[in-house]
Design an enzyme around this catalytic site. Sequence first.
Site, PDB file in Angstrom:
ATOM      1  N   LYS A  32      56.522  10.500  12.651  1.00 26.60           N
ATOM      2  CA  LYS A  32      57.525   9.921  11.751  1.00 26.60           C
ATOM      3  C   LYS A  32      57.124   8.537  11.250  1.00 26.60           C
ATOM      4  CE  LYS A  32      60.555   7.965  15.323  1.00 26.60           C
ATOM      5  NZ  LYS A  32      60.347   6.553  14.977  1.00 26.60           N
ATOM      6  N   THR A  33      56.474   7.737  12.100  1.00 25.54           N
ATOM      7  CA  THR A  33      56.054   6.401  11.658  1.00 25.54           C
ATOM      8  C   THR A  33      55.022   6.513  10.546  1.00 25.54           C
ATOM      9  OG1 THR A  33      56.442   5.564  13.901  1.00 25.54           O
ATOM     10  CG2 THR A  33      55.146   4.177  12.424  1.00 25.54           C
ATOM     11  N   ASP A 219      64.914   3.903  10.425  1.00 20.63           N
ATOM     12  CA  ASP A 219      64.250   4.627  11.512  1.00 20.63           C
ATOM     13  C   ASP A 219      65.243   4.875  12.648  1.00 20.63           C
ATOM     14  OD1 ASP A 219      62.250   5.813  12.964  1.00 20.63           O
ATOM     15  OD2 ASP A 219      61.270   3.953  13.561  1.00 20.63           O
ATOM     16  N   GLU A 220      65.035   5.930  13.422  1.00 18.50           N
ATOM     17  CA  GLU A 220      65.877   6.269  14.587  1.00 18.50           C
ATOM     18  C   GLU A 220      67.361   6.323  14.206  1.00 18.50           C
ATOM     19  OE1 GLU A 220      64.427   7.273  17.116  1.00 18.50           O
ATOM     20  OE2 GLU A 220      62.556   6.186  17.470  1.00 18.50           O
ATOM     21  N   GLN A 250      67.182  13.592  20.214  1.00 15.68           N
ATOM     22  CA  GLN A 250      66.813  12.413  20.995  1.00 15.68           C
ATOM     23  C   GLN A 250      67.899  11.335  20.942  1.00 15.68           C
ATOM     24  OE1 GLN A 250      62.487  11.259  21.075  1.00 15.68           O
ATOM     25  NE2 GLN A 250      62.384  12.595  19.279  1.00 15.68           N
ATOM     26  N   ARG A 603      57.708  13.076  26.608  1.00 12.15           N
ATOM     27  CA  ARG A 603      56.872  11.881  26.785  1.00 12.15           C
ATOM     28  C   ARG A 603      55.489  12.277  27.287  1.00 12.15           C
ATOM     29  NH1 ARG A 603      58.897   9.670  23.322  1.00 12.15           N
ATOM     30  NH2 ARG A 603      60.027  11.632  23.172  1.00 12.15           N
TER      31      ARG A 603
END
Length: 744
Positions: A32-33, A219-220, A250, A603
């Site tokens: 996504k970044t 973002d997020e 998430q 993770r």
Amino acid sequence: MNFLDGLNDKQREAVLATEGPLLVLAGAGSGKTRVLTHRIAYIIEEKGIRPSNILALTFTNKAANEMKERIKRLIGDEAEYIWAGTFHSICVRILRRDIEKLGYGKSFVIFDTTDQKTLIKDCIKELNLNEKMYEPASMMGFIGSQKDNLVEPDTYINQNYGDFRERQKGEVYSLYQRKLKDNNALDFDDLINKTIELFRQFPDILDFYQNKFRYILVDEYQDTNRAQYILINLLSKKYNNICVVGDDDQSIYKFRGADVRNILDFEKDYLNATIIKLEQNYRSTKTILNAANQVIENNEGRKSKRLWTANDEGCQIKTFSGANEHEEANFIVDKIQEISRKEDRKLSDFAILYRTNAQSRVIEEAFLKANIPYKIVGGHKFYDRKEIKDIIAYLRLIQNPVDNYAFKRIINVPKRGIGKTSIDRLEQYSIEKEDSIFGAMLECDEVPGLTQRAKDSLNSFSAMIRKFMAMKEIFTVTELIENIIDSIGYIEEIQQEETVQAESRIENIKEFLSVAVSFEETSEDKTLEDFLANISLLSDLDKTDDIDRDTVTMMTLHSAKGLEFPVVFMTGMEESLFPSSRAYFSEDDLEEERRLCYVGITRAEEILFMTRAFTRMIYGKTGVNSLSRFLREIPDELIEDLNETEGRSLTKVDIKPYDNVITDANTNMSPKYFAGYTIENTRKTPVSTNLELKPGTKVNHKAWGIGTVVQVKETENDKEITIAFNSQGIKKLMLSFAPIEVIG
């Protein structure tokens, strides 16, 4: 440069969809970044938009800086002009320009949680309330939740006027806000709320920023609360070029006010929205992703998506059941040593994740015994240490002399012989004069009741602070801090303690100078005002920049979001612990716990261990919990049980965990509520052990009500019984002491 190079089809689609509202559902590890940075670079270079017309909102300074660095590599120094930062830092920037319209000074300070708690205590005391009934930490959470939902004190008081306790909470909230303003201070929630207030009261200011920010990226987005949602909505109304990136799977910060509905309802808020799903994961193996998918698909409140990867199948997920938490910890140590040796891995490749901080102690002890260096993320924070807060309080007072809390913190640090009585008289004089305590100090000769010694000390302190104020205009922040430390004799006072702790405190003060140097090297604006704002806005992850050193990383599952490690241990996979027993009576809370498990699983890049203990002492009580439902939700073919394949037999355990307990058929209680049991002796005097009990027998306990016997075990001169109570879960009792009677 072609900004679409190296992107997959869905990433490319997200970069090119520049006009109108866009929701990018970005699964864990889906890049996504990369999408955000390439999208911004594309808008600037291909569409000719000026960088200053782009607003990029993140949740940590670390994420904002990383985004800017990546964009800089794509388009060069132009990236510096993009407004990229956290919600709080962007709001500070807006408020510095126009907050005077709301009756605050531009040099306002930002109160951290310690300052807030002190202020709340003062409010409770002033209102003559019982601090035990209005506990400061609880009140701080209450005020924060009201601000998250943009509820003003007067509104809350009016809505709850008939409820005395709730009305009093509203009065504390109201006084708290007045005292903040008297100190020319804002708390973190105010940074966003006051920006919204500014926009609503002054449409011309809102219009300026709506015109300025032609493209907004968030973002997020799943972590936004109500106030952040409103802020974004206000700013994006003119051009409607709003791109939000996030993953509803998430969303794990409900306790901080995050509202997953913001992302789930995006299409309702923006009717012509485009939705693009990023489902290709670049981080984990196929096995790890399959496990994550199997777990999260049990949630109903989510948008449909399924992660996939072109990576290798990878090894099975490795599970281990220890007899107790010590055996679990020793297993983790053994595996880290084994994998490090066989695969030549660094210690920084390993992460230990747990649901609660209380789980870390036993693992820490095992690491210490094995001489394995480790680091805890989210432990005692550098900026929470007394000596650091003292130096920061000096800086705050120099920047903002009406900050009464900074004044009271340092007036006698180091000791100047100014007693509490003198400070109280000075404060009372300031209240009568409607001035700050600093302002009253400038007239201390007029303050009734002060001794000459106190006046001399106050005048000396006043002269020193005014000298620092003058230095502020010509010295760098680092030079100013060095002068403060030298002038006040703080280090000399600490040295007189002649302890190891004193040396550590002195090292912390010296490290603070490193913070100032780093700030001056990396920041555009190098003023004291910006330095203080920068410190106040640091998040937990921003304070742990050295997590990549060669140490094992330990952290809660909440702290792990956004990170990745080759080898991950998820510990405490037990009912009542994970999921937490607090989630049993709320489907929403249970789904958030499952999202937290999904975050933990994703993770891991290559190897994932999931461990549990049959018996565990936590918070001083030993209990037995059944296997976590989340581990049950992973298909057997994805799992390798190391207790079987490696012949890791358990230490002999006398207590067997009961995964399926008998419940009372006449109640609505589900077996999922019977999470574990503890050994309890609840009768003061023993009775006969001849009571006829067998599995399935219904009993009534004087305190715990009706339950069902699930095991009877003979012991020397007694019987050990395990009972599933409808209201208390599973309990283990000694029959001779148990206040029970058979009812069927």
